[in-house]
Design a protein around this motif. Structure first.
Motif, PDB file in Angstrom:
ATOM      1  N   ASP C 133      25.022 -17.450  -9.801  1.00 35.76           N
ATOM      2  CA  ASP C 133      25.290 -15.344  -9.062  1.00 35.76           C
ATOM      3  C   ASP C 133      25.207 -14.508 -10.337  1.00 35.76           C
ATOM      4  OD1 ASP C 133      27.948 -16.355 -10.062  1.00 35.76           O
ATOM      5  OD2 ASP C 133      28.243 -15.345  -7.877  1.00 35.76           O
ATOM      6  N   LEU C 134      24.586 -15.500 -11.394  1.00 40.49           N
ATOM      7  CA  LEU C 134      25.086 -14.895 -12.718  1.00 40.49           C
ATOM      8  C   LEU C 134      23.145 -13.939 -12.972  1.00 40.49           C
ATOM      9  CD1 LEU C 134      26.929 -16.841 -15.608  1.00 40.49           C
ATOM     10  CD2 LEU C 134      26.697 -14.077 -14.954  1.00 40.49           C
ATOM     11  N   GLY C 135      22.808 -13.000 -13.551  1.00 36.93           N
ATOM     12  CA  GLY C 135      22.095 -11.760 -13.331  1.00 36.93           C
ATOM     13  C   GLY C 135      20.945 -12.396 -13.867  1.00 36.93           C
ATOM     14  N   ALA C 136      21.229 -12.887 -15.452  1.00 44.07           N
ATOM     15  CA  ALA C 136      20.461 -13.055 -16.288  1.00 44.07           C
ATOM     16  C   ALA C 136      19.022 -14.050 -16.555  1.00 44.07           C
ATOM     17  CB  ALA C 136      20.773 -13.109 -18.125  1.00 44.07           C
ATOM     18  N   THR C 137      19.934 -15.142 -16.219  1.00 46.48           N
ATOM     19  CA  THR C 137      19.114 -16.336 -16.323  1.00 46.48           C
ATOM     20  C   THR C 137      18.457 -17.006 -14.348  1.00 46.48           C
ATOM     21  OG1 THR C 137      19.560 -18.778 -16.697  1.00 46.48           O
ATOM     22  CG2 THR C 137      21.176 -17.606 -15.905  1.00 46.48           C
ATOM     23  N   ASP C 138      17.342 -17.388 -14.335  1.00 45.84           N
ATOM     24  CA  ASP C 138      16.529 -17.892 -13.115  1.00 45.84           C
ATOM     25  C   ASP C 138      17.820 -19.025 -12.182  1.00 45.84           C
ATOM     26  OD1 ASP C 138      14.206 -16.340 -13.182  1.00 45.84           O
ATOM     27  OD2 ASP C 138      13.211 -17.840 -14.417  1.00 45.84           O
ATOM     28  N   TYR C 139      18.025 -19.519 -13.139  1.00 46.55           N
ATOM     29  CA  TYR C 139      19.040 -20.668 -12.424  1.00 46.55           C
ATOM     30  C   TYR C 139      20.517 -21.489 -13.395  1.00 46.55           C
ATOM     31  CZ  TYR C 139      15.710 -21.264  -8.865  1.00 46.55           C
ATOM     32  OH  TYR C 139      14.554 -21.116  -7.145  1.00 46.55           O
ATOM     33  N   ALA C 284      18.523 -34.545 -11.426  1.00 50.15           N
ATOM     34  CA  ALA C 284      17.817 -34.608 -12.501  1.00 50.15           C
ATOM     35  C   ALA C 284      17.673 -32.700 -12.985  1.00 50.15           C
ATOM     36  CB  ALA C 284      16.493 -34.913 -11.559  1.00 50.15           C
ATOM     37  N   PHE C 285      17.814 -32.127 -11.726  1.00 49.06           N
ATOM     38  CA  PHE C 285      17.869 -30.765 -12.538  1.00 49.06           C
ATOM     39  C   PHE C 285      18.106 -30.288 -13.818  1.00 49.06           C
ATOM     40  CE2 PHE C 285      17.442 -25.975 -12.639  1.00 49.06           C
ATOM     41  CZ  PHE C 285      15.895 -25.691 -12.103  1.00 49.06           C
ATOM     42  N   ASP C 286      19.735 -29.561 -12.865  1.00 48.90           N
ATOM     43  CA  ASP C 286      21.234 -29.926 -13.334  1.00 48.90           C
ATOM     44  C   ASP C 286      21.060 -30.537 -14.831  1.00 48.90           C
ATOM     45  OD1 ASP C 286      21.244 -27.875 -11.663  1.00 48.90           O
ATOM     46  OD2 ASP C 286      22.823 -29.141 -10.143  1.00 48.90           O
ATOM     47  N   ARG C 287      20.812 -31.439 -14.709  1.00 45.25           N
ATOM     48  CA  ARG C 287      20.613 -32.433 -16.351  1.00 45.25           C
ATOM     49  C   ARG C 287      19.775 -32.458 -17.059  1.00 45.25           C
ATOM     50  NH1 ARG C 287      21.787 -39.002 -14.750  1.00 45.25           N
ATOM     51  NH2 ARG C 287      22.573 -38.767 -12.465  1.00 45.25           N
ATOM     52  N   VAL C 288      18.796 -31.540 -16.252  1.00 47.37           N
ATOM     53  CA  VAL C 288      17.529 -31.648 -17.759  1.00 47.37           C
ATOM     54  C   VAL C 288      18.547 -29.993 -18.034  1.00 47.37           C
ATOM     55  CG1 VAL C 288      15.655 -30.706 -17.798  1.00 47.37           C
ATOM     56  CG2 VAL C 288      15.575 -32.699 -16.965  1.00 47.37           C
ATOM     57  N   LEU C 289      18.298 -29.224 -16.989  1.00 48.70           N
ATOM     58  CA  LEU C 289      18.846 -27.552 -17.468  1.00 48.70           C
ATOM     59  C   LEU C 289      20.082 -27.419 -18.343  1.00 48.70           C
ATOM     60  CD1 LEU C 289      18.459 -24.817 -17.351  1.00 48.70           C
ATOM     61  CD2 LEU C 289      19.484 -24.890 -14.909  1.00 48.70           C
ATOM     62  N   ALA C 311      19.363 -18.832 -21.097  1.00 48.23           N
ATOM     63  CA  ALA C 311      19.766 -18.711 -20.341  1.00 48.23           C
ATOM     64  C   ALA C 311      18.182 -18.824 -19.926  1.00 48.23           C
ATOM     65  CB  ALA C 311      19.245 -16.633 -19.211  1.00 48.23           C
ATOM     66  N   LEU C 312      17.985 -19.139 -18.604  1.00 43.41           N
ATOM     67  CA  LEU C 312      16.271 -20.290 -18.210  1.00 43.41           C
ATOM     68  C   LEU C 312      15.940 -18.634 -18.307  1.00 43.41           C
ATOM     69  CD1 LEU C 312      15.201 -22.212 -17.473  1.00 43.41           C
ATOM     70  CD2 LEU C 312      15.569 -22.656 -15.440  1.00 43.41           C
ATOM     71  N   ARG C 313      13.973 -18.392 -17.693  1.00 41.00           N
ATOM     72  CA  ARG C 313      13.291 -17.774 -17.156  1.00 41.00           C
ATOM     73  C   ARG C 313      11.860 -18.881 -17.311  1.00 41.00           C
ATOM     74  NH1 ARG C 313      15.070 -12.506 -19.786  1.00 41.00           N
ATOM     75  NH2 ARG C 313      16.887 -12.391 -18.456  1.00 41.00           N
ATOM     76  N   GLY C 314      11.609 -18.901 -15.704  1.00 42.83           N
ATOM     77  CA  GLY C 314      10.930 -19.568 -15.545  1.00 42.83           C
ATOM     78  C   GLY C 314      11.086 -21.050 -16.846  1.00 42.83           C
ATOM     79  N   THR C 315       9.913 -21.649 -17.046  1.00 44.82           N
ATOM     80  CA  THR C 315      10.560 -23.098 -17.793  1.00 44.82           C
ATOM     81  C   THR C 315      10.863 -23.076 -19.182  1.00 44.82           C
ATOM     82  OG1 THR C 315       8.115 -23.593 -18.634  1.00 44.82           O
ATOM     83  CG2 THR C 315       8.485 -23.899 -16.185  1.00 44.82           C
ATOM     84  N   GLU C 316      11.187 -21.418 -20.152  1.00 43.49           N
ATOM     85  CA  GLU C 316      11.832 -21.381 -20.914  1.00 43.49           C
ATOM     86  C   GLU C 316      12.807 -21.269 -20.996  1.00 43.49           C
ATOM     87  OE1 GLU C 316       9.897 -22.106 -23.813  1.00 43.49           O
ATOM     88  OE2 GLU C 316       8.352 -22.480 -22.290  1.00 43.49           O
ATOM     89  N   ILE C 317      13.883 -21.792 -22.142  1.00 41.13           N
ATOM     90  CA  ILE C 317      15.103 -21.273 -22.667  1.00 41.13           C
ATOM     91  C   ILE C 317      14.713 -19.789 -23.449  1.00 41.13           C
ATOM     92  CG2 ILE C 317      17.751 -21.854 -22.918  1.00 41.13           C
ATOM     93  CD1 ILE C 317      16.105 -23.510 -20.591  1.00 41.13           C
ATOM     94  N   VAL C 318      15.353 -18.918 -23.392  1.00 40.79           N
ATOM     95  CA  VAL C 318      15.599 -17.597 -23.806  1.00 40.79           C
ATOM     96  C   VAL C 318      16.901 -17.314 -24.421  1.00 40.79           C
ATOM     97  CG1 VAL C 318      13.701 -16.934 -23.241  1.00 40.79           C
ATOM     98  CG2 VAL C 318      16.156 -16.359 -21.991  1.00 40.79           C
TER      99      VAL C 318
ATOM    100  N   ALA D 311       1.482 -19.797  -6.748  1.00 42.64           N
ATOM    101  CA  ALA D 311       2.278 -20.824  -7.331  1.00 42.64           C
ATOM    102  C   ALA D 311       3.639 -20.074  -7.383  1.00 42.64           C
ATOM    103  CB  ALA D 311       1.093 -20.839  -8.924  1.00 42.64           C
ATOM    104  N   LEU D 312       4.898 -20.642  -8.337  1.00 39.91           N
ATOM    105  CA  LEU D 312       5.642 -20.674  -8.861  1.00 39.91           C
ATOM    106  C   LEU D 312       5.255 -19.899  -9.762  1.00 39.91           C
ATOM    107  CD1 LEU D 312       8.905 -20.509  -7.595  1.00 39.91           C
ATOM    108  CD2 LEU D 312       9.074 -22.590  -8.709  1.00 39.91           C
TER     109      LEU D 312
END
Lengths: 345, 345, 345, 345
Positions: C133-139, C284-289, C311-318, D311-312
């Protein structure tokens, strides 16, 4: 020969594997025709059937639940004017040309099966109890699955207990027998295991919990839903316990979480696994056991060894009289509980 | 009393659970001091030890592998000038004040243990084989884990087989005994199961596969790594088989995939599970069995019941002479294979 | 450069993976020395540290929890005579030669981090919330693990619902935001999903449940712990709800089970997953992120980009300013809930 | 409106979830009638259909595979006298009253879909690739499942590597792109990850392996099936590699095991996961993504937004022209591989 199959009582992973075993060997090896009765004893009572051929059992091996449906209907508690439950079942079987029954169920279902067999209906039983509390067999299918689910839950709690300094309680199934709690607690490395067979001393539980908090690890308590405090406690706790010493509200897990918070000043959280222990895909152990029970049950029908149920002894499947099977509950013996106590605190 | 512990041979989920059981009961109930020997027989041969107290075994229950390390070193194959392996072990035990050994291992390790015991070194054994092929015990720990891993792999293949019309082969462990293949194949609903005890007729395998392709489901074949074609095949296949009838290159799974593609014209794919069957966290069954083996092994030491190993009979842990234990391989009997054959094709 | 690392707030799978990422890249790529502070803000407040080198992070990737420990200590709520929390942290950092902090935590922990950064302590944040529920990151990491655990529980309930004709309720985490309920319910094929963002109409819930009972399938209801009935209900239910419309006793899952039994006459059972959603090995998703968050957080420290969190945006870390990050809660939007509603009933 | 649905190419967990999403929203929200075409393009080419109503999609969400079947049939490679593939599809669609197609598939299937759309057949695409190598979408469903399966295999190998001193190699899918190897290796804590995008230097691989053996941990190598040695190697290894530098026999995993044994003198073992990465129940991430793809694909049909695929992007589902979608392969970029390299050795 035409044989009916029914499943009674609560859910238990492996029911479909039994059905598949009965059908495959019955049709292929013995040329027996099989008929499914829907929803336990309701099926033969109301002549509600479904086809049970090779196609019907395709793909069901890994699936929890039962394609036949289940219910808690008891043919001996069916009241009303006219024919008794037994008479209705006899009539319906005659009408459908069904010569014998394979009955898959627990204490109640098999108890009814034993009485029906005495009343002249040829029955072979397959024992089913998630709680593993049937005396005549080493293990029942479904138990291993339930234990693994509970163990995986405990595994997940360990890291939280260690790093977040809170007591964690897991309430598992087991109203009268503590087998699931014992095995899951032993496999999960619980610091205390509480079972119905051994009314617990809440002071001792608290002292284990406090001892554990003194290490950098926090305690994990596994408790069977039917566990309850010793009678000495009754007076003190009377508000929270009912006349039988059972915890009144919210279950024994919630009761323990409350006591731990109150007495140790540390946070305590409770997980109530509930029905996830009874559903879903069975483990390999349960699929193999259930499949073998199915194969041997229809073999017993073929041999006309009625009035028996199949049972596991060591690695062998044997036949046991139905009446013996349901005679008494298999409880956790003292020496097995002592093995677990080595790891308490 | 001071007791050394060692683990020998290949990996097997549950080793750490045994060690923990030995240590917890040894220290708490009997006041025994425990010493870990590193890397199987290399430890006592080279006096390489590690501390084995309550702290050392904390948190290891759910972990695969062995905190003691392992090796295939055999004290009776140690050559060189001067003292024999047995003498070196005796001297090192005396030097370290170690009175007895708990030896956890398979046929080779326990065979050495039996000979050392005869040579006057007090030993209690704990049987360990992923393959479940030790005659003296109903089950060994690690087997249930391996079977579940293989079963889960088979479960995953079913949907692909069904929707993508290709034969799928799973090669599992089992060089001499087919227990993993039998149980995983039975639990996974395989259409053919091939084991070392029963050299297979490749024509019959192909006919099962073709029969299955005629339904909308595609076949899944489970094959133990040690399975091999019948001698009649030898002549024809001579290029691909060695002098013992074993498949020369790429394993028996690849051989089967090739034959199926060639003879049926359908695609076939092979998965070789390999070491993932031997590692990782044990199932509840294996954790409970391994823990109980540990508890009972140190009890046997305390009782000075040397020359025995612990074993499972039904639900009881018993003691069996080490020499009996390793006398012969427990193979899959004909009637157990017949149970699986009900589901072939 | 010497950098301190701390983890605050509740448990969340992936914390150790973040720590490992920070340490490996910090030491290897930037020559930064790392220091672990124990138990969240308590560590820097009390100068309680632990070594954080390559060896300390070996093997922790798959483990839930946090090797640093955690707490809910808040440096701005520390009262008492003498120095403020901020002053104590500054002094302790100076005394230990620690130049900057990597702070891994949720809303509270990052809120404190933002204020400390403004007070002159160089901080980089890593967002952590099981609730997503944090707004600044996709996940955020941990969320995917929680969703999978809840989904697997729902999967298990399906077969029981189908064959045993009872309504099953799963209560999952989510006090203010319904992301876990939404994703787990969508992934598990729930028939109703109730979230805090949408106060529910109990009549409508019952009508979905009854509709479902008319098929041969029984209903599965997924409910976030913070979900509550609409205000219209309040008057009627006043005994069971508190002043905020929250269910008073036993949780909203128990409340729903009670209402369903009362109004439909069918059995209903509730599972409360509780802390098993927060612990254990990450997906795996959480370990990679989490690993990538760790790598990028220490990179931000190296770049002296303080006052930011990753933060995660799409597939990028910003990088995102810490103050923005905690500004508002990310709630389930109407259109995402509408996607789930397609499958209701 | 009447819309056909087909699935093409290899298996991928989530196909059934897409189909269910299409059907549920199509029928309920838009009143669209749906028709299933069997076995990919073979269905519309041969007018082979199956009913696709609410009942047909009940219970398929958690199931791998595809209820529609699949094939590698390509309508543009269908030769023979008379009508072309495109003409046959047009005629069959007209004959069946099918107005548009939802095509679920990978590069080949969507490539054909794009050409058919240009030829006047209204098509909406849903991207499917286990390899995650389609450029137009952040992720494709099935990938997360494959990564988790591979990660769980690696998790199991760790304990064996640690305690038994042998190198373990896991060969995963990925002929052209190394995404599965990258994510599974990162999540599993591999010591080396080899991907097709980066031809590897075998000397460097060996040096990582040897470095690792010097600690008490043994190395785990994750290798994509399409990874291959650098051209410098070619000359030396010429016997083992074919003209394209690919490993000739037994796969690259076996090749690496051989090299490691030869050069380090330590045992090395290889697991080839194969098709278990493509089948079975999808993870929550994949079920949610696939379900949303289905919902949005039929929405695009309803909006007559033909020639697009869904697409995602971040957390949103968007529409992308089919031609763009299949223009180029999404390979692992240098900076993502560099993240993994932090943990090598």
């Amino acid at each position: 020969m035409r044989v009916g199959v029914l499943t009674g009582g609560g859910d238990c992973p492996g029911l479909n594997a039994v059905i598949r075993g009965v059908v495959r060997r019955g049709i292929q090896d013995y040329g027996i025709e099989l008929v499914g009765f829907r929803d336990g004893w309701r099926g033969p009572l109301e002549a509600d059937t479904m086809p049970l051929d090779i196609t019907a059992v395709r793909g069901i091996l890994p699936r929890g639940g039962t394609i036949l449906g289940s219910s808690r209907t008891n043919p001996f508690k069916e009241s009303g004017p006219g024919r008794t439950g037994v008479e209705r079942i006899k009539d319906n079987m005659a009408g459908l040309g069904v010569d014998a029954l394979v009955v898959i169920g627990g204490e109640d279902t098999l108890g009814a099966a034993a009485r029906l067999n005495e009343a002249g209906i040829p029955v072979v039983g397959v024992p089913k109890t998630i709680d593993n509390d049937l005396g005549a067999t080493d293990y029942t299918f479904g138990f291993d699955t339930a234990v693994n689910i509970a163990m995986e839950a405990i595994d997940r709690l360990h890291t939280t207990a260690e790093s977040h300094h809170r007591a964690l309680i897991v309430e598992v199934m087991g109203r009268h027998a503590g087998w699931i709690a014992l095995h899951a607690g032993l496999a999960g490395g619980a610091n205390v295991i509480l079972i119905p067979e051994r009314p617990f001393d809440i002071d001792k539980v608290i002292s284990y919990v406090e001892h554990r908090f003194q290490t950098r690890y926090a305690p994990i308590v596994v408790v069977a839903e039917g566990a309850h405090p010793q009678h000495e406690e009754l007076a003190l706790q009377s508000g929270q316990l009912d006349a039988f010493g059972h915890v009144r509200l919210g279950g024994v897990g919630q009761y323990l979480a409350g006591e731990i918070e109150k007495r140790t000043g540390k946070e305590a959280r409770c997980t109530v696994l509930g029905h996830i222990q009874r559903g879903g895909t069975p483990t390999a152990f349960d699929r193999v056991l259930a499949t073998r029970f199915g194969l041997h049950a229809i073999e017993a029908v073929h041999d006309e060894a009625f009035g028996n149920m199949v049972a596991l002894r060591g690695t062998e499947i044997v036949r046991v009289p139905l009446i013996e099977a349901t005679r008494e509950l298999k409880l956790v013996p003292v020496e097995r509980y002592a093995e677990a106590e080595v790891f308490f605190g």
